[in-house]
Design a protein around this motif. Structure first.
Motif, PDB file in Angstrom:
ATOM      1  N   ASP A  73      -0.509  -9.280  16.840  1.00  0.00           N
ATOM      2  CA  ASP A  73      -1.639  -9.564  15.954  1.00  0.00           C
ATOM      3  C   ASP A  73      -2.818  -9.959  16.842  1.00  0.00           C
ATOM      4  OD1 ASP A  73      -3.495 -10.572  14.298  1.00  0.00           O
ATOM      5  OD2 ASP A  73      -2.189 -12.061  13.318  1.00  0.00           O
ATOM      6  N   PRO A  74      -3.843  -9.106  16.877  1.00  0.00           N
ATOM      7  CA  PRO A  74      -4.950  -9.342  17.819  1.00  0.00           C
ATOM      8  C   PRO A  74      -5.522 -10.756  17.708  1.00  0.00           C
ATOM      9  CG  PRO A  74      -5.209  -7.240  16.722  1.00  0.00           C
ATOM     10  CD  PRO A  74      -4.041  -7.899  16.081  1.00  0.00           C
ATOM     11  N   LEU A  75      -5.710 -11.230  16.493  1.00  0.00           N
ATOM     12  CA  LEU A  75      -6.337 -12.545  16.318  1.00  0.00           C
ATOM     13  C   LEU A  75      -5.507 -13.638  16.964  1.00  0.00           C
ATOM     14  CD1 LEU A  75      -7.829 -12.516  12.742  1.00  0.00           C
ATOM     15  CD2 LEU A  75      -9.002 -12.691  14.958  1.00  0.00           C
ATOM     16  N   ARG A  76      -4.197 -13.591  16.647  1.00  0.00           N
ATOM     17  CA  ARG A  76      -3.345 -14.651  17.163  1.00  0.00           C
ATOM     18  C   ARG A  76      -3.218 -14.547  18.680  1.00  0.00           C
ATOM     19  NH1 ARG A  76       2.302 -15.067  14.512  1.00  0.00           N
ATOM     20  NH2 ARG A  76       1.069 -15.292  12.643  1.00  0.00           N
ATOM     21  N   ALA A  77      -3.138 -13.306  19.159  1.00  0.00           N
ATOM     22  CA  ALA A  77      -2.972 -13.097  20.592  1.00  0.00           C
ATOM     23  C   ALA A  77      -4.138 -13.689  21.373  1.00  0.00           C
ATOM     24  CB  ALA A  77      -2.874 -11.604  20.883  1.00  0.00           C
ATOM     25  N   ILE A  78      -5.318 -13.496  20.839  1.00  0.00           N
ATOM     26  CA  ILE A  78      -6.487 -13.998  21.565  1.00  0.00           C
ATOM     27  C   ILE A  78      -6.538 -15.514  21.487  1.00  0.00           C
ATOM     28  CG2 ILE A  78      -9.003 -13.984  21.584  1.00  0.00           C
ATOM     29  CD1 ILE A  78      -8.705 -11.065  20.445  1.00  0.00           C
ATOM     30  N   ARG A  79      -6.132 -16.027  20.341  1.00  0.00           N
ATOM     31  CA  ARG A  79      -6.220 -17.468  20.180  1.00  0.00           C
ATOM     32  C   ARG A  79      -5.198 -18.220  21.025  1.00  0.00           C
ATOM     33  NH1 ARG A  79      -5.097 -18.372  14.668  1.00  0.00           N
ATOM     34  NH2 ARG A  79      -6.617 -16.821  14.128  1.00  0.00           N
ATOM     35  N   CYS A  80      -4.060 -17.595  21.258  1.00  0.00           N
ATOM     36  CA  CYS A  80      -2.954 -18.365  21.851  1.00  0.00           C
ATOM     37  C   CYS A  80      -3.189 -18.750  23.300  1.00  0.00           C
ATOM     38  CB  CYS A  80      -1.614 -17.655  21.693  1.00  0.00           C
ATOM     39  SG  CYS A  80      -1.286 -16.464  22.985  1.00  0.00           S
ATOM     40  N   ASP A  81      -4.169 -18.156  23.956  1.00  0.00           N
ATOM     41  CA  ASP A  81      -4.383 -18.593  25.336  1.00  0.00           C
ATOM     42  C   ASP A  81      -5.559 -19.541  25.438  1.00  0.00           C
ATOM     43  OD1 ASP A  81      -2.477 -18.097  27.042  1.00  0.00           O
ATOM     44  OD2 ASP A  81      -3.597 -16.666  28.262  1.00  0.00           O
ATOM     45  N   GLU A 125      -4.377  -9.551  26.547  1.00  0.00           N
ATOM     46  CA  GLU A 125      -5.082  -8.335  26.908  1.00  0.00           C
ATOM     47  C   GLU A 125      -4.822  -7.229  25.886  1.00  0.00           C
ATOM     48  OE1 GLU A 125      -3.830  -6.997  30.710  1.00  0.00           O
ATOM     49  OE2 GLU A 125      -4.634  -4.997  30.319  1.00  0.00           O
ATOM     50  N   LEU A 126      -3.520  -7.099  25.521  1.00  0.00           N
ATOM     51  CA  LEU A 126      -3.159  -6.064  24.557  1.00  0.00           C
ATOM     52  C   LEU A 126      -3.826  -6.345  23.219  1.00  0.00           C
ATOM     53  CD1 LEU A 126       0.618  -5.632  25.403  1.00  0.00           C
ATOM     54  CD2 LEU A 126      -1.255  -4.098  25.979  1.00  0.00           C
ATOM     55  N   GLY A 127      -3.850  -7.617  22.859  1.00  0.00           N
ATOM     56  CA  GLY A 127      -4.493  -8.008  21.602  1.00  0.00           C
ATOM     57  C   GLY A 127      -5.952  -7.576  21.581  1.00  0.00           C
ATOM     58  N   ILE A 128      -6.621  -7.804  22.688  1.00  0.00           N
ATOM     59  CA  ILE A 128      -8.042  -7.425  22.754  1.00  0.00           C
ATOM     60  C   ILE A 128      -8.197  -5.923  22.611  1.00  0.00           C
ATOM     61  CG2 ILE A 128     -10.055  -7.341  24.283  1.00  0.00           C
ATOM     62  CD1 ILE A 128      -9.054 -10.017  25.447  1.00  0.00           C
ATOM     63  N   PRO A 148      10.945  -4.109  23.179  1.00  0.00           N
ATOM     64  CA  PRO A 148       9.688  -4.668  23.714  1.00  0.00           C
ATOM     65  C   PRO A 148       8.478  -3.807  23.364  1.00  0.00           C
ATOM     66  CG  PRO A 148      11.378  -4.640  25.410  1.00  0.00           C
ATOM     67  CD  PRO A 148      11.950  -3.926  24.246  1.00  0.00           C
ATOM     68  N   ALA A 149       8.659  -2.483  23.367  1.00  0.00           N
ATOM     69  CA  ALA A 149       7.529  -1.608  23.069  1.00  0.00           C
ATOM     70  C   ALA A 149       7.075  -1.802  21.626  1.00  0.00           C
ATOM     71  CB  ALA A 149       7.919  -0.154  23.306  1.00  0.00           C
ATOM     72  N   ARG A 150       8.030  -1.877  20.712  1.00  0.00           N
ATOM     73  CA  ARG A 150       7.680  -2.118  19.310  1.00  0.00           C
ATOM     74  C   ARG A 150       6.961  -3.451  19.166  1.00  0.00           C
ATOM     75  NH1 ARG A 150      10.938   0.341  15.080  1.00  0.00           N
ATOM     76  NH2 ARG A 150      10.936  -1.668  14.040  1.00  0.00           N
ATOM     77  N   HIS A 151       7.453  -4.400  19.950  1.00  0.00           N
ATOM     78  CA  HIS A 151       6.842  -5.712  19.923  1.00  0.00           C
ATOM     79  C   HIS A 151       5.371  -5.620  20.313  1.00  0.00           C
ATOM     80  CE1 HIS A 151       7.940  -9.885  19.478  1.00  0.00           C
ATOM     81  NE2 HIS A 151       6.988 -10.170  20.363  1.00  0.00           N
ATOM     82  N   ALA A 152       5.121  -4.796  21.336  1.00  0.00           N
ATOM     83  CA  ALA A 152       3.747  -4.663  21.828  1.00  0.00           C
ATOM     84  C   ALA A 152       2.823  -4.124  20.740  1.00  0.00           C
ATOM     85  CB  ALA A 152       3.723  -3.742  23.042  1.00  0.00           C
ATOM     86  N   THR A 153       3.346  -3.178  19.938  1.00  0.00           N
ATOM     87  CA  THR A 153       2.474  -2.560  18.925  1.00  0.00           C
ATOM     88  C   THR A 153       2.261  -3.484  17.733  1.00  0.00           C
ATOM     89  OG1 THR A 153       4.353  -1.549  17.833  1.00  0.00           O
ATOM     90  CG2 THR A 153       3.241  -0.260  19.533  1.00  0.00           C
ATOM     91  N   ARG A 154       3.047  -4.544  17.653  1.00  0.00           N
ATOM     92  CA  ARG A 154       2.915  -5.427  16.482  1.00  0.00           C
ATOM     93  C   ARG A 154       2.158  -6.700  16.793  1.00  0.00           C
ATOM     94  NH1 ARG A 154       8.882  -4.778  14.072  1.00  0.00           N
ATOM     95  NH2 ARG A 154       8.667  -2.627  13.394  1.00  0.00           N
TER      96      ARG A 154
END
Lengths: 866, 114
Positions: free
Chosen positions: A858-866, A769-772, A850-856
C-alpha cells in the motif's frame, strides 16, 4: 547425551572456578589483609588511635573491591568470565526463539547425522585396520586359476602348503591359517548350542597375529586342540565370568578346552562373518592363508618369491594356468567392501553436499536474524563494546547451535545406519558394520560440528558486527545495510549451485533404478516362487542323495493344490551364481579359452519359467532317462554368435532347441551366449526349485514348507517370490537411488527456504521505494522485476555455475560413476536438464510469495512507515 | 595527594624491579612503602595499585613469589626478582635514562624559546 560431556564439564568448571578463580581470589585477599594490617601497625606507631589508624590504612591501600576487580582482570580470568557471559546470553537468545533454534538444530542434525552415518559405514568397511599387530603388512595368499576366460581365486590350502611355506618362503612371515566351519554342531559341556559361528585356525593364529587375550592365554605349540571364545559370546553365554576357562566345547565331535577370551574388537580376519569361537589345532582341512610380508620387500617381490615356492614344491599342477596373488588385507577380508565401497562413497559425496547446503542455509538464517538485532548491537558498540567482543559473542552462539545439532546428529546417525543396512540384502548384519558410538565416530561428529559452526557462523559474525554508530541517530537503524543482503544472496546462489550438483547425482541414480526395474528379464517373474534348498545341513552330501531329495521334492510340491508346474535348477536364479563352461560342438571350432554361462535345469524348466521357445523343442521327460546327456538347448545370442548363417537345430549336433535370451544370473547381467543342460541323475547339488502357481504365490508357502519338513526336518529352505528375488538383486541400487532422492528433496526444501528468505528480505527492504513507484503508477510486473531482479540474477548465476559444476564433476568422476549406473552414461543430458529444470521451478516458486507481496504494497502506508 | 604524578604502567613496573633488585625479597607493603619513601610520596595514588604491577611482572616471569611470614607474624607473599628481571631492569633503566635526557632537553629548549 554425549558420554564424557559431564566429566568434561566438571573438569572445566573445577579448573576455572576452583583452581584459578577461587584460590587466586582467596590468596589475594590474604595478601591484602596482611598489607592492611601492616599499614595499621604503621599508623599506630605514629600515634594514631586504632580506629583512625585503620581508616588511614584503608585510605592508603585503596578500595578493596576495585583492587580485586583489577587484579582479576590482570590475571586474565576476564576472558573466561566473558565467555560465560556470552554463553548465558546466547542460551537466553536461543531459548527466546525456540522455532529458529529448533529449525537450525534439526537441519544441522540431519546434515551432520547423515555424514556421520556414512562415515561410520565407510570407516568400518574401508578405513579401519584390524586390531592386530602391524596390520599394514598383512596379506592374503591366493592362487588364481585362469581357465575358460575367467579368473577363479582358490583360497584354501592344505596343511602341507602351510608347512612348506613356513619353511621355504623368506618373503612371508607369521603365516596363519583359518577356515570357517559350515554349520558346525557345537556343544558346551555336552549341551547343544545353536547358530554359533566357528573358525578352525592354525595353532600360531593368535600369537603370530598379535592378538592378546582378555583373560586366560592364547594357544601355543604345546597344545593339542584348544578353543578361544570371542568377547561377545563370552559376555552373552558365559556372563563374562572367568570360569569360562577350562570348559569343554565340542565342535563336530571334537572336544577342546577353552583357554582364553579374545579382545572385544577382534572378530576374526574375515570381517563380514564374525566368529564366536576359534578352535586351534592341527587339521586336515583346507585353510585360508594370511601372512605378513617381510618389511622392505615390495608386494611384487613378495608375490614373486611366494610364486616360486609354490612352483618349486609342485603345489601347482603344471597343466594349470595359475597366478599367485598377495592381497593386502590390513582392514580384514571382506566381500561387502568390494560390493558396497563405491555406492557408499558416492552417497558420501552427496551427503557432504547436503551438509554444505545446510551450512549456507543456517548461515543465511543467522544473518537475517542478526540483521534484526542491529539496533541492539549498535547500542552496544556505542557503549564501547569492541568488535572482537561482538564477533566472539556471535561465534559462541553458532558453536552452541552446532553442539545442539551435533548431539542430535548422533541419534540421526544411528538411525541412518540401521536404515541403510536394512535396505541392503544382508541375511545378517555383520557386527563389524553396526553403528558403534566409539571415539572415531564421536570425533568425526565433533569435528564436523565444529567445521560447520565455523562455516555457517563466521560470515554472519563478520557481517553482522559491522555497525555504524551514526545510524542510531536515524530510525533506519533496524534494517540491514546492503552488504549483508548481498552476502545473503551470494550464499543462496551457492546453495542453488550445490543443489543442482546434488540433483544431477540423484537423477542419475533414480534413472538407473528405473532402467533396471524396466529390464525385461526374459522370463515371467509373476506367480513364481524360488525355493532355495541346502541339503548339506541334513547330512545329504553325496550326489545320489541330493538327486533323490530334489526329485522327491519336485514330486511332492507338484502335487500341492495351486501349483501349476515345478522345475529344478542347479544354481538359484538372480543370485549371480551361474557357472561358466564350454563344450565341444561338432563342426564348430572355438577359440582357446572361450566359455559361456551354463545352467543345469530340470524337466519343464522353460515352461515353468515362461521362457519362450523360438525353434525346436525343450527337454522331454524321456531325455532325462538317457545318460550320458547328449541333448542341450542354446539361447538366441549363442545361436547368433556361433551359427550366424544357419539353423543349429537342423544340424543334428545335439542342439534340440533355441530359446529367447534371458537374464538368469541377475538383472544387470548381459544377455550373452548361454547353454542349458539337463541336471544329471546324480548331481553334486541341486540348489533351487522353481514353482509356478495359479494364484498368488504366498498361498502355497506353508504347504511347500510342510512338504520339505516331511522329507527331512533339517533340510534348510528359503522361500521367496521371484519378484522379491529381483528386488533383492536391485537392493543396492534402490538404496543409492532412494537415499540420494531423499537428500535431493531435502536440499530443495532447504534451498527454497533460503530463496524465500532472501527474496522476502529484498522486498521488505525496498518497501518505501516500491511504494513510491507504485504511487507514481508503476505496473505490477515492473515492481516485481524491480524488487527481485538482483535475487533472480543471483539464482541464474547459481544455476549456471551448478550446471557447469555438475558437467565437470561427472566428467571428472566418469569412470567411478559409470559402474554405478545402468542404461545411461554419467554425462546424461536428460538427468542434467531435469535437475536444472526442477531447481529453476523451485527457485521461481519460492519467489512467488514475496513477489505477490511486493505488488500488494500500500503506497501510503509504505511511505509513512519510514 | 593532588599533585601526585599519574605515572605510566611501565614506570611503576620499573620501580618495582629496581626496589626488588636493591632490597631483595619484599612483600607488597614493603615495596609500596619503599617506593613512597624514595619518590617522596609523590608517585603512588594508593598502595593497592602495586598489585596490578606485581601480577603483570609475574606473568612475564621477571619476578617470582613465595609465601613467608611478615614482621607482624602474618602469612605474606614475598616477591623476588628473577634473572630475566635483572636483565630487563638493566635494559629498561638505560632506555628510561635516554628518554629522560631527551625529554629534559626538549622541554628545556621549548621553555626558553616560549
Amino acid at each position: 547425551m554425549i558420554p564424557g560431556a559431564g566429566w568434561l564439564r566438571t573438569v572445566w568448571a573445577r579448573s576455572v572456578a576452583a583452581l584459578s578463580r577461587e584460590r587466586l581470589d582467596r590468596e589475594f585477599d590474604e595478601e591484602l589483609t596482611t598489607h592492611l594490617e601492616l599499614l595499621v601497625d604503621e599508623g599506630r606507631r605514629q600515634g594514631l588511635s586504632p580506629a583512625d589508624a585503620r581508616r588511614a590504612a584503608m585510605h592508603r591501600l585503596g578500595r578493596l573491591d576495585v583492587l580485586r576487580e583489577t587484579h582479576r582482570e590482570q590475571r586474565g580470568l576476564q576472558m573466561v568470565d566473558q565467555l560465560m557471559q556470552d554463553l548465558k546470553y546466547s542460551l537466553r537468545m536461543l531459548w527466546k526463539t525456540p522455532v529458529f533454534t529448533a529449525v537450525v538444530a534439526l537441519s544441522l542434525a540431519l546434515g551432520i547425522g547423515a555424514n556421520t552415518a556414512l562415515f561410520s559405514l565407510v570407516d568400518d568397511l574401508l578405513l579401519r585396520s584390524l586390531p592386530v599387530r602391524d596390520p599394514a603388512h598383512l596379506v592374503q595368499v591366493r592362487q588364481v586359476v585362469l581357465a575358460m576366460g575367467f579368473r577363479k581365486p582358490a583360497e584354501a590350502f592344505a596343511p602341507h602348503a602351510f608347512d612348506t611355506m613356513r619353511a621355504q618362503n623368506t618373503a612371508l612371515s607369521d603365516i596363519v591359517g583359518f577356515a570357517r566351519l559350515d554349520r558346525p554342531a557345537v556343544l558346551v559341556e555336552g549341551e547343544p548350542e545353536s547358530g554359533r559361528d566357528v573358525e578352525q585356525v592354525s595353532m600360531n593364529y593368535f600369537r603370530d597375529l598379535g592378538v592378546a587375550p582378555v583373560i586366560g592365554r592364547m594357544p601355543d605349540a604345546s597344545d593339542a586342540a584348544v578353543g578361544v571364545v570371542s568377547y561377545g559370546w563370552w559376555q552373552a553365554r558365559f556372563g563374562g565370568r572367568p570360569d569360562v576357562l577350562g570348559r569343554v566345547v565340542t565342535v563336530n565331535g571334537q572336544a577342546s578346552e577353552i583357554v582364553g577370551v579374545a579382545p572385544a574388537g577382534f572378530h576374526g580376519l574375515a570381517i563380514d562373518t564374525p566368529a564366536d569361537l576359534w578352535i586351534a589345532g592341527r587339521t586336515s582341512m583346507g585353510l585360508q592363508m594370511v601372512a605378513r610380508t617381510t618389511p622392505g620387500l615390495t608386494l611384487v617381490q613378495a608375490t614373486t618369491a611366494t610364486d616360486t615356492v609354490f612352483r618349486e614344491l609342485a603345489l601347482i599342477p603344471p597343466t594349470f594356468k595359475v597366478e599367485t596373488e598377495l592381497l593386502p588385507v590390513a582392514g580384514g577380508i571382506s566381500q561387502l567392501r568390494a560390493q558396497y565401497a563405491r555406492p557408499l562413497l558416492a552417497l558420501t559425496v552427496l551427503v557432504a553436499l547436503v551438509l554444505l547446503i545446510t551450512c549456507t542455509n543456517v548461515g543465511n538464517l543467522l544473518m537475517v536474524r542478526n540483521a534484526s538485532r542491529r539496533r541492539e548491537l549498535t547500542v552496544r558498540v556505542a557503549l564501547g563494546a569492541g568488535r572482537s567482543r561482538l564477533v566472539s559473542q556471535y561465534l559462541v552462539e553458532s558453536a552452541l547451535l552446532a553442539v545442539l545439532g551435533g548431539a542430535a546428529a548422533l541419534a540421526v546417525a544411528q538411525w541412518g545406519v540401521s536404515i541403510l543396512l536394512s535396505m541392503l540384502p544382508l541375511t545378517a548384519v555383520p557386527e563389524s558394520l553396526a553403528f558403534n558410538m566409539d571415539g572415531r565416530v564421536l570425533g568425526f561428529a565433533a569435528l564436523l560440528s565444529l567445521l560447520s559452526a565455523l562455516l555457517f557462523g563466521l560470515a554472519p559474525a563478520w557481517r553482522g558486527t559491522r555497525v555504524d554508530v551514526t545510524v542510531l541517530r536515524s530510525s533506519a537503524g533496524s534494517t540491514a545495510p546492503a552488504r549483508a543482503v548481498r552476502t545473503g544472496r551470494f550464499l543462496v546462489g551457492c546453495q542453488v549451485g550445490l543443489s543442482v550438483l546434488l540433483l544431477v547425482g540423484a537423477g542419475l541414480f533414480l534413472q538407473t533404478l528405473r532402467n533396471l526395474t524396466h529390464v525385461n528379464v526374459g522370463f515371467n517373474p509373476d506367480n513364481l516362487v524360488q525355493v532355495s534348498i541346502d541339503t548339506r545341513g541334513a547330512g545329504y552330501r553325496d550326489g545320489e542323495a541330493a538327486g533323490a531329495v530334489s526329485r522327491l521334492l519336485l514330486e511332492r510340491v507338484a502335487a500341492i493344490p495351486g501349483v501349476r508346474s515345478v522345475t529344478a535348477i542347479r544354481n538359484p536364479v538372480m543370485r549371480h551364481s551361474l557357472s561358466r563352461g564350454m563344450m565341444r560342438v561338432p563342426g564348430l571350432t572355438l577359440p582357446p579359452g572361450e566359455s559361456w554361462e551354463t545352467a543345469d535345469v530340470g524337466p519343464a524348466f522353460f515352461e515353468t519359467m515362461g521362457i519362450p521357445l523360438l525353434r525346436g523343442r525343450t527337454f522331454a521327460a524321456s531325455d532325462f532317462a538317457v545318460e550320458p546327456r547328449r541333448a542341450f538347448i542354446v539361447n538366441e545370442a549363442w545361436a547368433r554368435r556361433y551359427f550366424p548363417n544357419d539353423d543349429p537345430v537342423a544340424r543334428g549336433i545335439g542342439i534340440i532347441g533355441i530359446v529367447a535370451d534371458v537374464r538368469l544370473a541377475g538383472v544387470r547381467s548381459e544377455t550373452a551366449p548361454m547353454t542349458f543342460m539337463m541336471i544329471p541323475k546324480q548331481p553334486d547339488r541341486v540348489s533351487a526349485i522353481e514353482v509356478r502357481t495359479t494364484g498368488h504365490p504366498s498361498t502355497v508357502f506353508a504347504a511347500i514348507r510342510d512338504e520339505v519338513r516331511r522329507i527331512h526336518p533339517r533340510l534348510l529352505v528359503d522361500l521367496r517370490m521371484m519378484r522379491e528375488e529381483i528386488a533383492r538383486d536391485l537392493a543396492t541400487e534402490r538404496m543409492v537411488a532412494g537415499t540420494s532422492a531423499f537428500f535431493g528433496l531435502l536440499a530443495l526444501l532447504l534451498v527454497s527456504i533460503g530463496i524465500f528468505g532472501v527474496a522476502s528480505y529484498a522486498v521488505a527492504q525496498r518497501t518505501t521505494e516500491l511504494g513510491i513507484r507504485m504511487a507514481l503508477g508503476a505496473g505490477r510486473w515492473a515492481v516485481i522485476r524491480e524488487s527481485l531482479s538482483d535475487t533472480l540474477r543471483v539464482l541464474g548465476v547459481g544455476l549456471a555455475a551448478g550446471t557447469l559444476g555438475a558437467i565437470a564433476a561427472v566428467r571428472f568422476a566418469s569412470r567411478f560413476i559409470s559402474d554405478l549406473l545402468f542404461g545411461l552414461g554419467p554425462a546424461d543430458a536428460a538427468s542434467i536438464a531435469a535437475a536444472v529444470l526442477i531447481m529453476a521451478v523451485v527457485a521461481i516458486a519460492a519467489c512467488i510469495v514475496p513477489a505477490r507481496h511486493a505488488t500488494r504494497i500500500d503506497p501510503l502506508r509504505a511511505i509513512r512507515c519510514d | 595527594m593532588k599533585n601526585k604524578l599519574d605515572i605510566l604502567q611501565g614506570t611503576l613496573d620499573l620501580m618495582v624491579l629496581r626496589t626488588l633488585s636493591t632490597l631483595g625479597p619484599l612483600h607488597g607493603y614493603g615495596i609500596a612503602r619503599r617506593i613512597e619513601q624514595v619518590s617522596g610520596d609523590r608517585v603512588i595514588l594508593n598502595q593497592g595499585t602495586i598489585y596490578t604491577s606485581l601480577v603483570r611482572l609475574q606473568q612475564r616471569a621477571w619476578i617470582r613469589s613465595k609465601w613467608g611470614v611478615s614482621e607482624n607474624n602474618r602469612r605474606a607473599r614475598y616477591y623476588v626478582i628473577t634473572r630475566a628481571g635483572e636483565k630487563q631492569l638493566v635494559a629498561q633503566t638505560e632506555y628510561w635514562e635516554r628518554l629522560a635526557a631527551v625529554m629534559g632537553r626538549v622541554l628545556a629548549s621549548e621553555r626558553s624559546e616560549g
